[in-house]
Design a protein around this motif. Structure first.
Motif, PDB file in Angstrom:
ATOM      1  N   LEU A  86       0.847  -1.187   0.000  1.00 16.28           N
ATOM      2  CA  LEU A  86       0.000   0.000   0.000  1.00 16.28           C
ATOM      3  C   LEU A  86       0.886   1.243   0.000  1.00 16.28           C
ATOM      4  CD1 LEU A  86      -2.910  -0.929   2.446  1.00 16.28           C
ATOM      5  CD2 LEU A  86      -2.507  -1.634   0.092  1.00 16.28           C
ATOM      6  N   ARG A  87       0.232   2.407  -0.141  1.00 13.40           N
ATOM      7  CA  ARG A  87       0.977   3.654  -0.313  1.00 13.40           C
ATOM      8  C   ARG A  87       1.707   4.069   0.966  1.00 13.40           C
ATOM      9  NH1 ARG A  87      -3.281   6.365  -1.019  1.00 13.40           N
ATOM     10  NH2 ARG A  87      -3.377   7.253   1.052  1.00 13.40           N
ATOM     11  N   ASP A  88       0.990   4.125   2.067  1.00 13.41           N
ATOM     12  CA  ASP A  88       1.545   4.657   3.316  1.00 13.41           C
ATOM     13  C   ASP A  88       0.615   4.298   4.469  1.00 13.41           C
ATOM     14  OD1 ASP A  88      -0.634   6.311   2.993  1.00 13.41           O
ATOM     15  OD2 ASP A  88       0.523   8.100   2.470  1.00 13.41           O
ATOM     16  N   TRP A  89       0.918   4.853   5.631  1.00  8.34           N
ATOM     17  CA  TRP A  89       0.175   4.553   6.851  1.00  8.34           C
ATOM     18  C   TRP A  89      -1.309   4.918   6.718  1.00  8.34           C
ATOM     19  CZ3 TRP A  89      -0.095   1.677  10.768  1.00  8.34           C
ATOM     20  CH2 TRP A  89      -0.661   2.064  11.987  1.00  8.34           C
ATOM     21  N   SER A  90      -1.599   6.042   6.043  1.00 14.47           N
ATOM     22  CA  SER A  90      -3.007   6.442   5.920  1.00 14.47           C
ATOM     23  C   SER A  90      -3.766   5.463   5.016  1.00 14.47           C
ATOM     24  CB  SER A  90      -3.144   7.876   5.406  1.00 14.47           C
ATOM     25  OG  SER A  90      -2.751   7.961   4.065  1.00 14.47           O
ATOM     26  N   HIS A  91      -3.066   4.898   4.029  1.00 15.65           N
ATOM     27  CA  HIS A  91      -3.678   3.881   3.171  1.00 15.65           C
ATOM     28  C   HIS A  91      -3.966   2.621   3.991  1.00 15.65           C
ATOM     29  CE1 HIS A  91      -3.475   1.962  -1.143  1.00 15.65           C
ATOM     30  NE2 HIS A  91      -4.676   1.880  -0.616  1.00 15.65           N
ATOM     31  N   MET A  92      -3.056   2.301   4.929  1.00 12.02           N
ATOM     32  CA  MET A  92      -3.274   1.141   5.824  1.00 12.02           C
ATOM     33  C   MET A  92      -4.552   1.356   6.648  1.00 12.02           C
ATOM     34  SD  MET A  92      -0.346  -0.913   5.674  1.00 12.02           S
ATOM     35  CE  MET A  92      -0.118  -1.639   7.291  1.00 12.02           C
ATOM     36  N   GLN A  93      -4.747   2.608   7.086  1.00 11.12           N
ATOM     37  CA  GLN A  93      -5.932   2.917   7.907  1.00 11.12           C
ATOM     38  C   GLN A  93      -7.219   2.754   7.102  1.00 11.12           C
ATOM     39  OE1 GLN A  93      -6.394   7.034   8.826  1.00 11.12           O
ATOM     40  NE2 GLN A  93      -8.129   6.689  10.183  1.00 11.12           N
ATOM     41  N   THR A  94      -7.269   3.356   5.900  1.00 11.29           N
ATOM     42  CA  THR A  94      -8.494   3.257   5.109  1.00 11.29           C
ATOM     43  C   THR A  94      -8.735   1.798   4.701  1.00 11.29           C
ATOM     44  OG1 THR A  94      -7.258   3.910   3.140  1.00 11.29           O
ATOM     45  CG2 THR A  94      -8.512   5.621   4.218  1.00 11.29           C
ATOM     46  N   ALA A  95      -7.647   1.056   4.477  1.00  7.97           N
ATOM     47  CA  ALA A  95      -7.794  -0.363   4.131  1.00  7.97           C
ATOM     48  C   ALA A  95      -8.399  -1.144   5.299  1.00  7.97           C
ATOM     49  CB  ALA A  95      -6.437  -0.948   3.746  1.00  7.97           C
ATOM     50  N   ALA A  96      -7.932  -0.859   6.515  1.00  7.82           N
ATOM     51  CA  ALA A  96      -8.456  -1.566   7.699  1.00  7.82           C
ATOM     52  C   ALA A  96      -9.933  -1.252   7.888  1.00  7.82           C
ATOM     53  CB  ALA A  96      -7.652  -1.174   8.935  1.00  7.82           C
ATOM     54  N   ASP A  97     -10.328   0.012   7.666  1.00  4.70           N
ATOM     55  CA  ASP A  97     -11.743   0.385   7.779  1.00  4.70           C
ATOM     56  C   ASP A  97     -12.569  -0.320   6.707  1.00  4.70           C
ATOM     57  OD1 ASP A  97     -11.798   2.036  10.031  1.00  4.70           O
ATOM     58  OD2 ASP A  97     -11.104   3.779   8.909  1.00  4.70           O
ATOM     59  N   LEU A  98     -12.017  -0.391   5.500  1.00  2.00           N
ATOM     60  CA  LEU A  98     -12.746  -1.042   4.403  1.00  2.00           C
ATOM     61  C   LEU A  98     -12.904  -2.539   4.650  1.00  2.00           C
ATOM     62  CD1 LEU A  98     -12.095   0.376   0.907  1.00  2.00           C
ATOM     63  CD2 LEU A  98     -13.173  -1.844   1.194  1.00  2.00           C
ATOM     64  N   LEU A  99     -11.835  -3.167   5.148  1.00  3.88           N
ATOM     65  CA  LEU A  99     -11.917  -4.592   5.492  1.00  3.88           C
ATOM     66  C   LEU A  99     -12.984  -4.813   6.552  1.00  3.88           C
ATOM     67  CD1 LEU A  99      -8.123  -5.573   5.661  1.00  3.88           C
ATOM     68  CD2 LEU A  99      -9.788  -6.420   3.997  1.00  3.88           C
ATOM     69  N   SER A 100     -12.946  -3.973   7.587  1.00  2.00           N
ATOM     70  CA  SER A 100     -13.894  -4.097   8.699  1.00  2.00           C
ATOM     71  C   SER A 100     -15.327  -3.970   8.204  1.00  2.00           C
ATOM     72  CB  SER A 100     -13.564  -3.026   9.737  1.00  2.00           C
ATOM     73  OG  SER A 100     -14.668  -2.749  10.534  1.00  2.00           O
ATOM     74  N   ARG A 101     -15.577  -2.971   7.343  1.00  2.00           N
ATOM     75  CA  ARG A 101     -16.931  -2.731   6.833  1.00  2.00           C
ATOM     76  C   ARG A 101     -17.429  -3.935   6.024  1.00  2.00           C
ATOM     77  NH1 ARG A 101     -16.331   2.033   3.670  1.00  2.00           N
ATOM     78  NH2 ARG A 101     -15.487   2.914   5.573  1.00  2.00           N
ATOM     79  N   ASN A 102     -16.492  -4.687   5.451  1.00  2.00           N
ATOM     80  CA  ASN A 102     -16.875  -5.851   4.640  1.00  2.00           C
ATOM     81  C   ASN A 102     -16.776  -7.168   5.406  1.00  2.00           C
ATOM     82  OD1 ASN A 102     -17.386  -5.080   1.604  1.00  2.00           O
ATOM     83  ND2 ASN A 102     -15.812  -3.695   2.366  1.00  2.00           N
ATOM     84  N   GLY A 103     -16.537  -7.069   6.720  1.00  2.00           N
ATOM     85  CA  GLY A 103     -16.583  -8.266   7.562  1.00  2.00           C
ATOM     86  C   GLY A 103     -15.269  -9.014   7.694  1.00  2.00           C
ATOM     87  N   TYR A 104     -14.152  -8.403   7.291  1.00  2.00           N
ATOM     88  CA  TYR A 104     -12.846  -9.070   7.399  1.00  2.00           C
ATOM     89  C   TYR A 104     -12.081  -8.494   8.581  1.00  2.00           C
ATOM     90  CZ  TYR A 104     -14.067 -10.758   2.808  1.00  2.00           C
ATOM     91  OH  TYR A 104     -14.730 -11.361   1.773  1.00  2.00           O
ATOM     92  N   LYS A 105     -11.758  -9.344   9.550  1.00  2.00           N
ATOM     93  CA  LYS A 105     -11.092  -8.903  10.769  1.00  2.00           C
ATOM     94  C   LYS A 105      -9.577  -9.031  10.630  1.00  2.00           C
ATOM     95  CE  LYS A 105     -14.971  -8.651  13.199  1.00  2.00           C
ATOM     96  NZ  LYS A 105     -15.706  -7.497  12.709  1.00  2.00           N
ATOM     97  N   ILE A 106      -8.871  -8.060  11.179  1.00  2.00           N
ATOM     98  CA  ILE A 106      -7.409  -8.151  11.228  1.00  2.00           C
ATOM     99  C   ILE A 106      -7.024  -9.212  12.256  1.00  2.00           C
ATOM    100  CG2 ILE A 106      -5.332  -6.914  11.965  1.00  2.00           C
ATOM    101  CD1 ILE A 106      -6.571  -4.399  10.718  1.00  2.00           C
ATOM    102  N   ILE A 107      -6.120 -10.137  11.862  1.00  2.00           N
ATOM    103  CA  ILE A 107      -5.713 -11.189  12.806  1.00  2.00           C
ATOM    104  C   ILE A 107      -4.371 -10.876  13.472  1.00  2.00           C
ATOM    105  CG2 ILE A 107      -7.080 -13.029  11.759  1.00  2.00           C
ATOM    106  CD1 ILE A 107      -4.568 -14.019  10.336  1.00  2.00           C
TER     107      ILE A 107
END
Ligand SMILES: [Fe+2]
Length: 296
Positions: free
Chosen positions: A197-218
């Motif tokens: 990913l691009r940077d830390w802020s991209h990591m954040q939006t990715a984590a929110d997007l995963l969460s919204r779609n039901g994918y949990k960070i392990i």
């Protein structure tokens, strides 16, 4: 010797092709490329494709794709591989955007396909989902980590960036700290596939997007010691693990042998080494990998 220059793609078999395709297009944000042969090709920018999905009884990584340098002699590379006593096959037009490829099995039986791309692909970013910049690396559980590491160096021309003790190797084929990593756990299996990913802020939006779609960070977010990349890990619908990362260590010049200096390095300069088995090698920020990370 001729060595591979770039990882291009990963091929999986997966039971639920529709659901896995939706995950890669709608959540990861890769672009679907049509060939009409029953496989699903998913692209991102300059590679012919980054992920290929085929229907199979169980979720598994079957093949890794690599490119040689532009203008390199694929037949000469095939001869070099065959000289190790490895059976090499040649195919014309095997995948979209690949005119000719050679294929063979690696030390543990995973397929390797190698090609020369005369002209980089140009898949537009999809405009939806996470939209990683590129496929970064693939990690495997292996039964014999020393022999498998030697194979990747001798046959594909990869270099060792770091070891964790004597059981976890990190290998590069370009300036990124690792393209293949191999952890000795006594069995051969896919461990994780990582997208940059691009940077830390991209990591954040990715984590929110995963969460919204039901994918949990392990595991994560954290910063690895080895490679120093920021990371999160999650499982896709078929249960296989994907990592999202940024800020991986870069080696600017092979002859100097040092990784570009970064403020989070504890060594100055940061050079290839054997790291101790310990929490800081895995995550400078603290939490070690949970048991869930190592489950197959
Ligand atoms: Fe990784």
């Amino acid at each position: 010797m001729i060595g591979v220059k770039k990882i291009s793609h990963v091929i999986y078999e997966t039971p639920d092709l529709v659901r896995q395709t939706e995950y890669y297009t709608d959540v990861l944000g890769l672009t679907r490329i049509e060939k009409g042969d029953g496989a699903v090709y998913l692209g991102s920018k300059v590679d012919p494709h980054s992920v290929v999905l085929k229907k199979g009884a169980q979720a598994q990584c079957t093949t890794i794709g690599f490119q040689l340098a532009h203008g390199e002699d694929l037949d000469a590379f095939a001869k070099q591989v065959a000289a190790h006593g490895i059976k090499v096959n040649t195919a014309s037009d095997p995948e979209p955007g690949i005119a000719k490829a050679i294929s063979f099995d690696d030390f543990k039986g995973t397929g390797i396909t190698v090609f020369v791309q005369d002209k980089p692909s140009d898949h537009a970013f999809s405009g939806k989902g996470i939209q990683p910049h590129k496929l970064g690396h693939i990690a495997f559980h292996v039964a014999d980590v020393k022999a498998c590491t030697d194979w990747y160096c001798k046959v594909l021309g990869m270099r060792v960036s770091d070891w964790m003790a004597d059981f976890f190797s990190f290998l590069r084929c370009d300036r990124d700290h690792h393209t293949i990593n191999l952890v000795g756990t006594g069995q051969n299996a896919h461990f994780h596939t990582a997208f940059e990913l691009r940077d830390w802020s991209h990591m954040q939006t990715a984590a929110d997007l995963l969460s919204r779609n039901g994918y949990k960070i392990i595991w994560g977010p954290g910063r690895h010691g080895i490679g120093h990349n920021l990371f999160t890990y999650h499982r896709g619908p078929n249960g296989l693990i994907n990592e999202l990362f940024c800020e991986i260590d870069l080696i600017a010049d092979e002859s100097l042998g040092l990784f570009e200096p970064r403020p989070w390095h504890r060594d100055n300069p940061q050079m290839s080494k054997v790291w101790p088995k310990g929490p800081e090698s895995a995550n400078l920020w603290g939490p070690p990998p949970p048991d869930e990370m190592m489950k197959l």
